[in-house]
Design an enzyme around this catalytic site. Sequence first.
Site, short mmCIF file in Angstrom:
data_model
loop_
_atom_site.label_atom_id
_atom_site.label_comp_id
_atom_site.label_asym_id
_atom_site.label_seq_id
_atom_site.Cartn_x
_atom_site.Cartn_y
_atom_site.Cartn_z
N SER A 33 0.81 -1.24 0.00
CA SER A 33 0.00 0.00 0.00
C SER A 33 0.83 1.28 0.00
O SER A 33 0.48 2.25 0.64
CB SER A 33 -0.95 0.07 1.20
OG SER A 33 -1.68 -1.08 1.32
N LYS A 36 2.33 1.77 -5.40
CA LYS A 36 2.99 1.27 -6.61
C LYS A 36 2.12 1.50 -7.84
O LYS A 36 2.59 1.94 -8.89
CB LYS A 36 3.16 -0.24 -6.47
CG LYS A 36 4.57 -0.69 -6.56
CD LYS A 36 4.65 -2.20 -6.45
CE LYS A 36 3.69 -2.79 -5.48
NZ LYS A 36 3.07 -4.03 -5.80
N LEU A 38 -0.24 3.69 -8.24
CA LEU A 38 -0.34 5.11 -8.58
C LEU A 38 0.95 5.62 -9.22
O LEU A 38 0.91 6.46 -10.12
CB LEU A 38 -0.61 5.93 -7.32
CG LEU A 38 -2.07 6.08 -6.96
CD1 LEU A 38 -2.23 6.77 -5.64
CD2 LEU A 38 -2.79 6.87 -8.06
N ASP A 165 8.19 -11.61 -1.07
CA ASP A 165 7.05 -12.54 -0.95
C ASP A 165 7.35 -13.78 -1.79
O ASP A 165 7.89 -13.67 -2.90
CB ASP A 165 5.77 -11.93 -1.56
CG ASP A 165 5.28 -10.71 -0.82
OD1 ASP A 165 5.78 -10.46 0.28
OD2 ASP A 165 4.39 -10.01 -1.36
N GLN A 210 17.27 0.21 2.00
CA GLN A 210 18.50 -0.53 1.69
C GLN A 210 18.25 -2.04 1.73
O GLN A 210 18.70 -2.78 0.87
CB GLN A 210 19.58 -0.21 2.72
CG GLN A 210 20.06 1.23 2.69
CD GLN A 210 21.04 1.52 3.84
OE1 GLN A 210 21.82 0.66 4.21
NE2 GLN A 210 20.97 2.71 4.39
N CYS A 398 -26.57 0.36 -10.84
CA CYS A 398 -26.68 -1.10 -10.91
C CYS A 398 -27.67 -1.62 -9.85
O CYS A 398 -28.86 -1.50 -10.02
CB CYS A 398 -25.31 -1.74 -10.82
SG CYS A 398 -25.30 -3.36 -11.60
N PHE A 399 -27.17 -2.15 -8.74
CA PHE A 399 -28.07 -2.62 -7.68
C PHE A 399 -28.93 -1.44 -7.19
O PHE A 399 -30.10 -1.62 -6.86
CB PHE A 399 -27.20 -3.15 -6.53
CG PHE A 399 -27.92 -4.00 -5.54
CD1 PHE A 399 -28.81 -5.00 -5.96
CD2 PHE A 399 -27.71 -3.85 -4.17
CE1 PHE A 399 -29.46 -5.80 -5.04
CE2 PHE A 399 -28.35 -4.64 -3.24
CZ PHE A 399 -29.23 -5.62 -3.67
N GLY A 400 -28.36 -0.27 -7.17
CA GLY A 400 -29.08 0.94 -6.75
C GLY A 400 -30.24 1.24 -7.67
O GLY A 400 -31.31 1.67 -7.25
N MET A 401 -30.04 0.99 -8.97
CA MET A 401 -31.12 1.19 -9.94
C MET A 401 -32.19 0.10 -9.76
O MET A 401 -33.39 0.38 -9.78
CB MET A 401 -30.53 1.14 -11.37
CG MET A 401 -31.52 1.10 -12.49
SD MET A 401 -31.91 -0.61 -12.96
CE MET A 401 -32.71 -0.35 -14.52
N HIS A 527 -22.37 0.58 -14.90
CA HIS A 527 -21.45 1.25 -13.95
C HIS A 527 -20.72 2.39 -14.66
O HIS A 527 -19.61 2.19 -15.16
CB HIS A 527 -20.42 0.24 -13.43
CG HIS A 527 -20.99 -0.76 -12.49
ND1 HIS A 527 -21.13 -0.51 -11.14
CD2 HIS A 527 -21.46 -2.01 -12.69
CE1 HIS A 527 -21.66 -1.57 -10.56
NE2 HIS A 527 -21.88 -2.49 -11.48
N GLU A 529 -19.13 4.74 -13.43
CA GLU A 529 -17.91 5.16 -12.71
C GLU A 529 -16.65 4.61 -13.36
O GLU A 529 -15.57 5.19 -13.21
CB GLU A 529 -17.98 4.77 -11.23
CG GLU A 529 -17.96 3.28 -10.91
CD GLU A 529 -19.34 2.63 -10.87
OE1 GLU A 529 -20.25 3.13 -11.57
OE2 GLU A 529 -19.51 1.63 -10.14
N1 GLN Z 1 -26.70 -7.83 -7.55
C1 GLN Z 1 -27.18 -7.25 -8.76
C2 GLN Z 1 -27.10 -8.19 -9.93
O1 GLN Z 1 -26.31 -9.11 -9.90
C3 GLN Z 1 -26.48 -5.95 -9.06
C4 GLN Z 1 -25.01 -6.10 -9.26
C5 GLN Z 1 -24.24 -4.81 -9.16
O2 GLN Z 1 -24.69 -3.87 -8.55
N2 GLN Z 1 -23.06 -4.77 -9.71
O3 GLN Z 1 -27.79 -8.05 -10.89
#
Ligand code: GLN
Length: 578
Positions: A33, A36, A38, A165, A210, A398-401, A527, A529
């Site tokens: 963290s 790297k 960035l 590692d 070092q 997505c899930f919010g929609m 998505h 974003e």
């Molecule tokens: N769980 C929901 C689905 O699989 C939405 C997925 C998500 O929000 N990326 O359809």
Amino acid sequence: MAKKIKKPKEKTRKKPAPLEQKFVFVTGGVVSSIGKGLTAASLGALLEARGFKVSLMKCDPYINVDPGTMSPFQHGEVYVTEDGAETDLDLGHYERFTSGLVNRANSVSAGQIYESVISKERRGDYLGGTVQVIPHITDEIKSRIYEAAQGAEIIIVEIGGTVGDIESLPFIEAIRQMRVDLGIKNSLFVHVTFVPFIAAAGELKSKPTQHSVKELREVGIQPDILICRSERPISAEIKSKIGLFCSVRPENVISAKDAFSIYEVPIQLNSEGFDTRVVEHFELKSLLPNLEGWNKIVEILKNPKASVAIGIVGKYVDLHESYKSLNEAIVHGGIANNCRVKIEYINSEQLNSENAAKILGGVNGILVPGGFGERGSEGKLVAIEYARESGVPFFGICFGMQLAAVEFAQNVCGIADATSREFATTKNGKRNLIIDFMEEQKKISDKGATMRLGAYPCQLEPDSLAYAVYGERSISERHRHRYEFNNKYKALFEKKGMRATGICKERDLVEIIEIPDHPWFVGVQFHPEFKSRPLAPHPLFSNFVKASLNFDSKRAGPSKKMKKKIKRIGGDLLREST
Ligand code: GLN
């Protein structure tokens, strides 16, 4: 009369020789963290600003074949590429810092390497020979790196994990071999280390660096450039000390002091001469980078003209890494509006009708992000209802929609048992499934195989908010979900005031829903974003932040209906909030 100067004939002019591909390998030492990813992404930004065609790649030492199935609690966000690969969140940084796109080839895990070598062995490709880490695993790694490098002038390869590692050893060995294959002028080792400040001694300590370089040398790699992450700037004196002990020229010891924002990192590294050292090493001619765009972003972030509070109602709110791209996209939306966005994380598991007005009363916009599973969904439904009723700008992703559609069905269309297939058990499977499988999916039971992943086209309705925001009728966005809006309910929704304004025509799938009577209520099945960049903020985020800026949280409040409901449940909280 002056003598005419003869021009050289066209054919005597030589074409510039095609640029040999250059490889930058980025390793990390001391602790994880330390940025790297960035550093790699910022170098990409700087080289691109100098006019080079850059590509970035991540090699992850874990054995998982599919990062898509890894828990966001452990591993942060799953970043989805255009071609539908579910990858590490560092790939998001790569896309945000450069203009290019990454795809499946730009992300490889040890698990994928071993899987492919083992399946070759099963097919008999090795003709009964002994299959070993060297050369079989390392050859596979090298071939993946060459594949990802196609089309790029400079490829930056980040090796995940920390030097020392066990897991990362085959990758380190592969890049050691590549220096021999490619030669010094075409390969460069950048090592990102940590230089701690010890308060008791009042000093920066170079010993861990070092040791980390010693560790790297033990496996055959001498770093060319050291990026020293630290709380404080590294003085010239410490640089020469580190240089002396680590066999690195002092000017190649780069100080990377904690930055105010991740978008300041390219500027900082440039002022330390990082990109200059890189082009010098490769003996490349280039102009100085044009960093105007980055400077402007940092200026806005440092001196914003306004401020706005956005509430993210989700399940993984304690782990901000799980919403990495989302957070960044909101910041980009702020940049587009010359304002600071204060993100308030609201745990959906703690949200209910009783405390909704109190908790959500102070934000200017509410966002319900993507998610999986029923846990915490009740709180999200409450947040959506509050946003819909009180006129706070709402953005469902997505899930919010999907939950916005369920909430609308329950509370506006009067379908009390409305739900999503995701929550439907055999007991409640007969409920009204507003969100369901597509017909073709119903037969497939293997969970991993049924996801809609990657970029899909979407057509926008001409008289919609979505169209006004995007400014074009055909868009393309990235997906990662299993369930879809059930078209059976489309007509009823429309009648009751929720419109489907974005459709994937090829499959007749609802991609965007809106409530035209609400100041800003948009749900998207994809998505957005993943496609937002600081230098090119996504229009949906810019517009959502703009709507939130215009929303005055002090004047707004729950609607009459909401008030009644709150009163029914607990009048105290309403009095407290009004
Ligand atoms: N769980 C929901 C689905 O699989 C939405 C997925 C998500 O929000 N990326 O359809």
